[in-house]
Design an enzyme around this catalytic site. Sequence first.
Site, PDB file in Angstrom:
ATOM      1  N   ALA A 271       0.823  -1.271   0.074  1.00  0.00           N
ATOM      2  CA  ALA A 271      -0.022   0.129   0.083  1.00  0.00           C
ATOM      3  C   ALA A 271       0.728   1.094  -0.014  1.00  0.00           C
ATOM      4  CB  ALA A 271      -0.861  -0.115   1.278  1.00  0.00           C
ATOM      5  N   THR A 272       1.850   1.282   0.616  1.00  0.00           N
ATOM      6  CA  THR A 272       2.933   2.273   0.775  1.00  0.00           C
ATOM      7  C   THR A 272       3.291   2.754  -0.808  1.00  0.00           C
ATOM      8  OG1 THR A 272       3.489   1.955   2.913  1.00  0.00           O
ATOM      9  CG2 THR A 272       4.919   3.459   1.651  1.00  0.00           C
TER      10      THR A 272
ATOM     11  N   GLN B 148      -7.637  -1.490   4.809  1.00  0.00           N
ATOM     12  CA  GLN B 148      -8.415  -2.186   5.829  1.00  0.00           C
ATOM     13  C   GLN B 148      -9.725  -2.650   5.493  1.00  0.00           C
ATOM     14  OE1 GLN B 148      -7.078  -3.186   8.687  1.00  0.00           O
ATOM     15  NE2 GLN B 148      -5.216  -2.009   8.604  1.00  0.00           N
TER      16      GLN B 148
ATOM     17  N   GLY C 274      -1.300  -7.003   0.464  1.00  0.00           N
ATOM     18  CA  GLY C 274      -1.721  -8.586   0.789  1.00  0.00           C
ATOM     19  C   GLY C 274      -1.376  -8.927   2.151  1.00  0.00           C
ATOM     20  N   HIS C 275      -0.771  -8.129   2.958  1.00  0.00           N
ATOM     21  CA  HIS C 275      -0.323  -8.812   4.110  1.00  0.00           C
ATOM     22  C   HIS C 275      -1.398  -8.421   5.107  1.00  0.00           C
ATOM     23  CE1 HIS C 275       1.399  -5.536   6.648  1.00  0.00           C
ATOM     24  NE2 HIS C 275       1.389  -4.993   5.342  1.00  0.00           N
TER      25      HIS C 275
ATOM     26  N   THR D 255      10.829  -6.582 -12.600  1.00  0.00           N
ATOM     27  CA  THR D 255      10.570  -7.892 -12.820  1.00  0.00           C
ATOM     28  C   THR D 255       9.267  -8.078 -11.546  1.00  0.00           C
ATOM     29  OG1 THR D 255      12.493  -8.901 -13.520  1.00  0.00           O
ATOM     30  CG2 THR D 255      10.751 -10.347 -12.677  1.00  0.00           C
TER      31      THR D 255
ATOM     32  N   CYS E 183       9.044  -0.597  25.198  1.00  0.00           N
ATOM     33  CA  CYS E 183       9.398  -1.197  26.306  1.00  0.00           C
ATOM     34  C   CYS E 183      10.179  -0.383  27.280  1.00  0.00           C
ATOM     35  CB  CYS E 183      10.287  -2.556  25.959  1.00  0.00           C
ATOM     36  SG  CYS E 183      10.793  -3.562  27.422  1.00  0.00           S
TER      37      CYS E 183
END
Length: 700
Positions: A81-82, A195, A216-217, A253, A344
Amino acid sequence: MVTPIHIRPKEDEIYLDCNATTPVLPQIAAAVSHTMEQVFGNPSSSHITGLQARYILDNTRRLGREVIGAPRGHLVFTSGATEGIQTAVLSALTHAQQPTQGKYLLYGATEHKAVPQALAHWNELLGIGAELKAIPVDQNGLLDFDFISAHLPQALMICTMAVNNETGVRQDLATLERVIRQVAPEVPWMVDCVQMLGKADFALSETTIDYAPFSGHKLYGPKGIGFLYVREQRPFTPLIIGGGQEQGLRSGTENLPGIAALHTLFELLLDKQQQVFKPVTVLNQYREQLLEALRMAFPSLELNHALEYSVPTTLNFSVRGVPSRDIMDVFDAANIRVSSGSACSSKVTRSFVLDAMGLDDWRSQSAIRLSFGPATEQATIDAACQRIKEAAHALRQSCLLLSDTNEDFDSELDGVVQLRFDAHCCYLVIDRSAREMAVIDPVPQLAERIEKLVACQHYRVKAVVTTEQQGVDSPAAMLAQLLCASGCDAARDNVGWPLSAAADCSVPRDCDVPTDGCLLVGNRRLYRVGTRQPIYLLSSPIAANAEAKVDFAFIGEQASPQLLNQAVGKHTLLCAKTDEGFAIAQLLDELNDTPCGCELVNIGPEQQLEWLRRPETLVLDVREQQEHQVTPLELPAQVMNVPLTRLVQFIYDYRETFADRPVVCLCRSGNRSGVAAQVLTRFGFCNVSHLAGGMALLNL
């Protein structure tokens, strides 16, 4: 050496972060593997191997058109998408260099950061000179149509999204289209559809949407593959040139294994008989079940979006008084994967999406996103609800959630506890047996946490003191007022020091400057040195009439080495008000630039894992108590739970006992354990390592 094939997910992992990425479905992974091994030809080659590859390419494009309802226009395969967003923006702004253009680039205020950053980048690079304007949203995250109507006549481009990635809020595209086209029939319009794929039906050719990027992901495909829809006869400028692939629209490609993954995904989406993707009714049931479990676990939970405006696969919520970091960490310990803006460390990251919606600060700072995919199974939802209950129980036992029940909170807090917000440190001096506590240099953002701890453990607060003078309306003074019911003396000066502090306390050993009395916190003595910018000296528990020595010094920001050389001993732990570098504490030698301490043991993951199998090894689990409780470490080595909040007390208690013992520090990701390991070596622990990668690598 740890290689990618050694890394595995936890056996009982519950993945609820599908808006970030999804696992690859087995049938999609099989298509990728088969294509890499068997259909490896270049689609541009004219021989049979190339023709086989070309068939996959062309047939995937045909299926994709069916999925998004786009028999006309271009469907260009991209890396995701980017890239699609970049291509759309470049295309529109290159066209905008024509003479009759306006001056605004409009984008939704809750848009993914890829959009405004792409607009700003190409606006500058192409010398357009337009002004970027964020379209406001209301508290439901819906775009302001009046703002659009007012600014669109002077716009070069408008960018919106179909579904927000943080909140799941779905825009009314049909109404939005009417608003846009009534005012600006030809303005380029991009809609981020990432989304929305798999969660709604598409008919893009029946709309006037000009550009629609997909990835796709986000729907069970691999990373690195996506596609871009471009409406026919709309401006198009290739982002990548050099080879002429994709009809000259995107050179290079083609990623045939990724395209084969989309082929299988499109087949599933078009198959009316398939049972992999659940219908909306089932997804709504999943959401209701999860929401009920969350509300039972966290009674003060607030949803950050209205369900009626959201897709059923996303829940964004905040829990009053509990930072997102704490929920994120305990969920991760329970093997529930969700998203949070925090890392964290103690730094709090706000949600720009919730800020744009005008929600309260605490909701923006405490937001958690839980998202599942349309292929999620009922068993996963059931297991998640049970784990949520367990995680909330651990938070209650750690006094981060208060309960109306009479649970027996078993806290191990005793001695000095360091709380942090960014680089600002607050110290609690606790005597567990006496149930007494003093607060030094409170930080406003930690006030609610301290209040909860006092209420949960029924501490009698002896004082709330500072190392700088405070006004009557200061956060420290206000916190003292709140906690005075548990024992603060009403008469205190402008640093919070009780006027009734004993004046006849003998000066502690190693201290060659006068002290202004002492305050008893259980069997510990807290001394004050100075009045305007005082420092505080703390003894360890001592018997009556015994000589006190200075174990800790709380030195604020202004204490000079000359004063400290007279006030403390060589082994006193110096605790500062500000700690930019996560030193946790210092010794007098360090302030005097005298080398001290040891070097960190630098060994590889395999040797570290071998250390964990030795009974003589001490494993310091530096996760918070609630994380350790949810996922205790079952190892041959001895395990101690020592969060960073308690590390300074651990150093005091064990620096001689464990000076030469093999120690491995461990946490969720490796960040906190890296800090702990570096600190321990500075204080003379000479056989210390830490597990880089943390719990993620512990099951190798």
